[in-house]
Design a protein around this motif. Structure first.
Motif, PDB file in Angstrom:
ATOM      1  N   PRO A  56    -104.820  13.433  56.480  1.00  0.00           N
ATOM      2  CA  PRO A  56    -104.827  12.975  57.869  1.00  0.00           C
ATOM      3  C   PRO A  56    -104.062  13.907  58.804  1.00  0.00           C
ATOM      4  N   HIS A  57    -104.636  14.103  59.995  1.00  0.00           N
ATOM      5  CA  HIS A  57    -104.019  14.856  61.087  1.00  0.00           C
ATOM      6  C   HIS A  57    -103.773  16.324  60.734  1.00  0.00           C
ATOM      7  N   GLU A  58    -104.564  16.854  59.840  1.00  0.00           N
ATOM      8  CA  GLU A  58    -104.353  18.221  59.374  1.00  0.00           C
ATOM      9  C   GLU A  58    -104.951  19.242  60.329  1.00  0.00           C
ATOM     10  N   THR A  59    -104.247  20.354  60.542  1.00  0.00           N
ATOM     11  CA  THR A  59    -104.769  21.456  61.332  1.00  0.00           C
ATOM     12  C   THR A  59    -105.611  22.368  60.443  1.00  0.00           C
ATOM     13  N   THR A  60    -106.371  23.253  61.084  1.00  0.00           N
ATOM     14  CA  THR A  60    -107.145  24.209  60.298  1.00  0.00           C
ATOM     15  C   THR A  60    -106.227  25.199  59.582  1.00  0.00           C
ATOM     16  N   THR A  61    -105.037  25.414  60.108  1.00  0.00           N
ATOM     17  CA  THR A  61    -104.086  26.299  59.440  1.00  0.00           C
ATOM     18  C   THR A  61    -103.681  25.731  58.090  1.00  0.00           C
ATOM     19  N   ALA A  62    -103.334  24.446  58.073  1.00  0.00           N
ATOM     20  CA  ALA A  62    -102.960  23.794  56.818  1.00  0.00           C
ATOM     21  C   ALA A  62    -104.164  23.668  55.894  1.00  0.00           C
ATOM     22  N   LEU A  63    -105.324  23.354  56.464  1.00  0.00           N
ATOM     23  CA  LEU A  63    -106.527  23.203  55.664  1.00  0.00           C
ATOM     24  C   LEU A  63    -106.918  24.516  54.978  1.00  0.00           C
ATOM     25  N   SER A  98    -103.693  28.000  68.513  1.00  0.00           N
ATOM     26  CA  SER A  98    -104.494  28.735  69.486  1.00  0.00           C
ATOM     27  C   SER A  98    -105.958  28.750  69.071  1.00  0.00           C
ATOM     28  N   LEU A  99    -106.838  28.951  70.053  1.00  0.00           N
ATOM     29  CA  LEU A  99    -108.261  29.001  69.759  1.00  0.00           C
ATOM     30  C   LEU A  99    -108.578  30.169  68.826  1.00  0.00           C
ATOM     31  N   ALA A 100    -107.932  31.284  69.040  1.00  0.00           N
ATOM     32  CA  ALA A 100    -108.156  32.447  68.174  1.00  0.00           C
ATOM     33  C   ALA A 100    -107.757  32.143  66.734  1.00  0.00           C
ATOM     34  N   ARG A 101    -106.645  31.443  66.565  1.00  0.00           N
ATOM     35  CA  ARG A 101    -106.201  31.093  65.220  1.00  0.00           C
ATOM     36  C   ARG A 101    -107.154  30.091  64.579  1.00  0.00           C
ATOM     37  N   SER A 102    -107.641  29.136  65.348  1.00  0.00           N
ATOM     38  CA  SER A 102    -108.601  28.162  64.825  1.00  0.00           C
ATOM     39  C   SER A 102    -109.848  28.867  64.315  1.00  0.00           C
ATOM     40  N   ARG A 103    -110.340  29.818  65.105  1.00  0.00           N
ATOM     41  CA  ARG A 103    -111.512  30.591  64.691  1.00  0.00           C
ATOM     42  C   ARG A 103    -111.236  31.350  63.395  1.00  0.00           C
ATOM     43  N   ILE A 131    -107.860  13.373  74.195  1.00  0.00           N
ATOM     44  CA  ILE A 131    -107.881  14.826  74.366  1.00  0.00           C
ATOM     45  C   ILE A 131    -108.950  15.181  75.386  1.00  0.00           C
ATOM     46  N   ASP A 132    -108.628  16.085  76.287  1.00  0.00           N
ATOM     47  CA  ASP A 132    -109.569  16.519  77.316  1.00  0.00           C
ATOM     48  C   ASP A 132    -110.862  17.025  76.669  1.00  0.00           C
ATOM     49  N   GLY A 133    -111.974  16.504  77.157  1.00  0.00           N
ATOM     50  CA  GLY A 133    -113.251  16.835  76.557  1.00  0.00           C
ATOM     51  C   GLY A 133    -113.590  18.315  76.624  1.00  0.00           C
ATOM     52  N   ALA A 134    -113.191  18.973  77.693  1.00  0.00           N
ATOM     53  CA  ALA A 134    -113.489  20.403  77.833  1.00  0.00           C
ATOM     54  C   ALA A 134    -112.813  21.207  76.731  1.00  0.00           C
ATOM     55  N   ARG A 135    -111.639  20.778  76.303  1.00  0.00           N
ATOM     56  CA  ARG A 135    -110.940  21.494  75.239  1.00  0.00           C
ATOM     57  C   ARG A 135    -111.632  21.301  73.893  1.00  0.00           C
ATOM     58  N   ILE A 136    -112.111  20.078  73.637  1.00  0.00           N
ATOM     59  CA  ILE A 136    -112.836  19.841  72.385  1.00  0.00           C
ATOM     60  C   ILE A 136    -114.142  20.625  72.389  1.00  0.00           C
ATOM     61  N   ALA A 137    -114.831  20.652  73.532  1.00  0.00           N
ATOM     62  CA  ALA A 137    -116.076  21.407  73.632  1.00  0.00           C
ATOM     63  C   ALA A 137    -115.832  22.890  73.366  1.00  0.00           C
ATOM     64  N   GLU A 138    -114.754  23.428  73.913  1.00  0.00           N
ATOM     65  CA  GLU A 138    -114.425  24.833  73.689  1.00  0.00           C
ATOM     66  C   GLU A 138    -114.140  25.108  72.218  1.00  0.00           C
ATOM     67  N   LEU A 139    -113.403  24.201  71.582  1.00  0.00           N
ATOM     68  CA  LEU A 139    -113.095  24.352  70.163  1.00  0.00           C
ATOM     69  C   LEU A 139    -114.359  24.267  69.324  1.00  0.00           C
ATOM     70  N   SER A 140    -115.215  23.309  69.629  1.00  0.00           N
ATOM     71  CA  SER A 140    -116.455  23.143  68.887  1.00  0.00           C
ATOM     72  C   SER A 140    -117.351  24.365  69.044  1.00  0.00           C
ATOM     73  N   ASN A 141    -117.427  24.904  70.242  1.00  0.00           N
ATOM     74  CA  ASN A 141    -118.240  26.097  70.479  1.00  0.00           C
ATOM     75  C   ASN A 141    -117.704  27.288  69.684  1.00  0.00           C
ATOM     76  N   VAL A 146    -118.456  30.913  64.893  1.00  0.00           N
ATOM     77  CA  VAL A 146    -118.018  31.439  63.594  1.00  0.00           C
ATOM     78  C   VAL A 146    -119.082  31.172  62.539  1.00  0.00           C
ATOM     79  N   CYS A 147    -119.637  29.963  62.546  1.00  0.00           N
ATOM     80  CA  CYS A 147    -120.663  29.603  61.563  1.00  0.00           C
ATOM     81  C   CYS A 147    -121.957  30.375  61.800  1.00  0.00           C
ATOM     82  N   LEU A 148    -122.347  30.518  63.067  1.00  0.00           N
ATOM     83  CA  LEU A 148    -123.576  31.235  63.392  1.00  0.00           C
ATOM     84  C   LEU A 148    -123.524  32.668  62.887  1.00  0.00           C
ATOM     85  N   ARG A 149    -122.393  33.318  63.078  1.00  0.00           N
ATOM     86  CA  ARG A 149    -122.241  34.706  62.638  1.00  0.00           C
ATOM     87  C   ARG A 149    -122.382  34.847  61.122  1.00  0.00           C
TER      88      ARG A 149
END
Length: 205
Positions: A56-63, A98-103, A131-141, A146-149
């Motif tokens: 629960p509540h895990e970041t992509t860094t921990a994952l 950060s978004l770069a780190r998430s990617r 959470i602001d929807g624009a931020r989730i949309a940016e993260l999802s994009n 990353v997956c598309l590439r």
């Protein structure tokens, strides 16, 4: 009598599902989450061995730091068909990743799985009212790119659910952050109708 080879064992198809509380189905009164609902609609003979590995509540860094060790303990040796499903949430946004780190975290996971010849499938973060929807949309994009590439299937959940009345009411009826029964059903529907059966090589019911 000798033991059967991995190619003939009934758990030849193994699917490890890693992610946060959404993978665990937290808040679902039926205790199925989207993972249980998807597998209930996935015909396979023999049935796949599915192992949810949620924190629960895990970041992509921990994952990204734990998934390989945990999944390797559940995967079978060749020629077994080992698969990895990555369920991504929004904890990166609440924990200042950060978004770069998430990617990079997702990219590292996909690249490591590719080296192991483990097929991957990624499910993106759904809407959260806190959470602001624009931020989730940016993260999802970013995750989708990353997956598309890497030609990895990616299920977009934010865009189709952000104004979905049933999703919004279901989240509101629960803890105000995560879905309950109906919401997990919607997540499962999105997964099932966005490449899941093709990825597994099975026919849809």
């Amino acid at each position: 009598m000798s033991e059967p080879s991995p190619a003939t064992t009934p758990d030849n198809l193994r699917i490890c599902v890693v992610g946060d509380e959404l993978v665990a189905g937290m808040g679902d009164p039926r205790a199925l989450g989207w993972v249980g609902r998807v597998m209930a609609r996935t015909p396979a003979e023999p049935p796949a061995l599915v192992v949810p590995l949620a924190v629960p509540h895990e970041t992509t860094t921990a994952l990204s730091a734990r998934w390989e060790t945990e999944a390797d303990r559940r995967f079978a040796p060749p020629p077994a068909d080992n698969r990895l499903v990555i369920g991504l949430g929004s904890s990166d946004l609440t924990r200042d990743v950060s978004l770069a780190r998430s990617r990079l975290n997702l990219a590292n996971m996909l690249d490591a799985a590719a080296v192991k010849r483990v097929g991957t499938f990624v499910v993106g973060p759904p809407p959260r009212p806190d959470i602001d929807g624009a931020r989730i949309a940016e993260l999802s994009n970013a995750f989708a790119d990353v997956c598309l590439r890497r030609r990895v299937p990616y299920v977009e959940t934010y865009a189709p659910l952000r104004t979905h009345d049933q999703w919004l009411s279901d989240v509101a009826s629960g803890d105000g952050v995560r879905p309950a029964q109906a919401g997990y059903g919607l997540l499962a529907w999105l997964v099932l109708h966005n490449g899941w059966h093709d990825w597994l090589g099975v026919d849809a019911e």
